[in-house]
Design a protein around this motif. Structure first.
Motif, PDB file in Angstrom:
ATOM      1  N   ASP A  46       0.810  -1.221   0.000  1.00 23.63           N
ATOM      2  CA  ASP A  46       0.000   0.000   0.000  1.00 23.63           C
ATOM      3  C   ASP A  46       0.844   1.272   0.000  1.00 23.63           C
ATOM      4  OD1 ASP A  46       0.968   0.069   2.561  1.00 23.63           O
ATOM      5  OD2 ASP A  46      -0.963  -0.186   3.536  1.00 23.63           O
ATOM      6  N   ASN A 109      -7.236  -6.527  -2.042  1.00 15.17           N
ATOM      7  CA  ASN A 109      -7.745  -5.213  -1.628  1.00 15.17           C
ATOM      8  C   ASN A 109      -9.253  -5.182  -1.796  1.00 15.17           C
ATOM      9  OD1 ASN A 109      -5.221  -3.898  -1.035  1.00 15.17           O
ATOM     10  ND2 ASN A 109      -4.832  -3.937  -3.231  1.00 15.17           N
ATOM     11  N   MET A 110      -9.938  -4.608  -0.821  1.00 13.36           N
ATOM     12  CA  MET A 110     -11.399  -4.534  -0.862  1.00 13.36           C
ATOM     13  C   MET A 110     -11.891  -3.447  -1.815  1.00 13.36           C
ATOM     14  SD  MET A 110     -12.514  -6.920   1.112  1.00 13.36           S
ATOM     15  CE  MET A 110     -14.155  -6.521   1.613  1.00 13.36           C
ATOM     16  N   MET A 111     -11.240  -2.299  -1.826  1.00  8.99           N
ATOM     17  CA  MET A 111     -11.738  -1.146  -2.564  1.00  8.99           C
ATOM     18  C   MET A 111     -11.068  -0.957  -3.927  1.00  8.99           C
ATOM     19  SD  MET A 111     -13.946  -0.263  -0.434  1.00  8.99           S
ATOM     20  CE  MET A 111     -14.554   1.382  -0.662  1.00  8.99           C
ATOM     21  N   THR A 112      -9.882  -1.490  -4.101  1.00  8.57           N
ATOM     22  CA  THR A 112      -9.151  -1.316  -5.356  1.00  8.57           C
ATOM     23  C   THR A 112      -8.745  -2.674  -5.906  1.00  8.57           C
ATOM     24  OG1 THR A 112      -7.026  -1.117  -4.220  1.00  8.57           O
ATOM     25  CG2 THR A 112      -8.235   0.942  -4.628  1.00  8.57           C
TER      26      THR A 112
END
Length: 186
Positions: A46, A109-112
């Motif tokens: 990240d 990754n949850m969002m990306t």
């Protein structure tokens, strides 16, 4: 009437003999290779250095050198630089077929979009011939140090059915993937 029955019996016997002559011999059983996957020192992806990766491995299995791969994924292990996956993979190695495994290591990754950490390739033949029953390989990726992938293996010549029964006693969930089985510990 007796002649008719006798002739029918001869025709049936000739048919069976002819079919047996054309039968294909069964392929020899291969060498059983069972393995589990671990990773060591997976990097943060990240770019903030605050979170450990949520790692998983996408495994590509090539049954022959010209085959399209069968792909399956391990479970996602959250927040671990050193994940130890619980899945046990089972492959039958047949010398001369060029069987290959490619391990693509990702950070979920949850969002990306998931971030690919790197990859490792190994022939199933190399795994079957490894006397140490443990192979540790550098993950090749974009980071200077993308960590290491560790395979813990058991190799033997038992029959496929014996192996399936033995593993089912320990692992409840069985998922068939491209000519081999994935056993998941519940």
């Amino acid at each position: 009437m007796k002649i008719f029955l006798h002739l029918s019996l001869i025709i049936i016997i000739i048919g069976i003999t002819k079919a047996d002559e054309n039968a294909v011999a069964p392929t020899k059983p291969g060498i059983e290779v069972c393995f589990v996957i671990s990773a060591r020192k997976l990097p943060d992806t990240d770019n903030m250095g605050t979170n450990s990766p949520d790692g998983y491995v996408a495994i590509e299995y090539f049954a022959t050198t010209s085959a399209k791969p069968t792909v399956t994924n391990t479970s996602v292990l959250d927040n671990s630089h050193n994940p130890d996956w619980k899945e046990v993979y089972h492959i039958i190695y047949h010398p001369g077929r060029g069987q290959m495994l490619v391990f693509n290591v990702y950070d979920h990754n949850m969002m990306t979009k998931d971030v690919k950490i790197g990859s490792v390739s190994i022939s199933v033949g190399e795994m079957a011939k490894n006397a140490k029953r443990r192979i540790e390989m550098d993950i090749i990726g974009s980071a200077k140090d993308s960590g290491r992938l560790v395979l813990f293996m058991k190799v033997n010549g038992t029959t496929y059915e014996d192996t399936e029964v033995r593993l089912r006693n320990k692992y409840e969930k069985v998922i068939h993937i491209g000519g081999h089985y994935k056993y998941v510990e519940e």
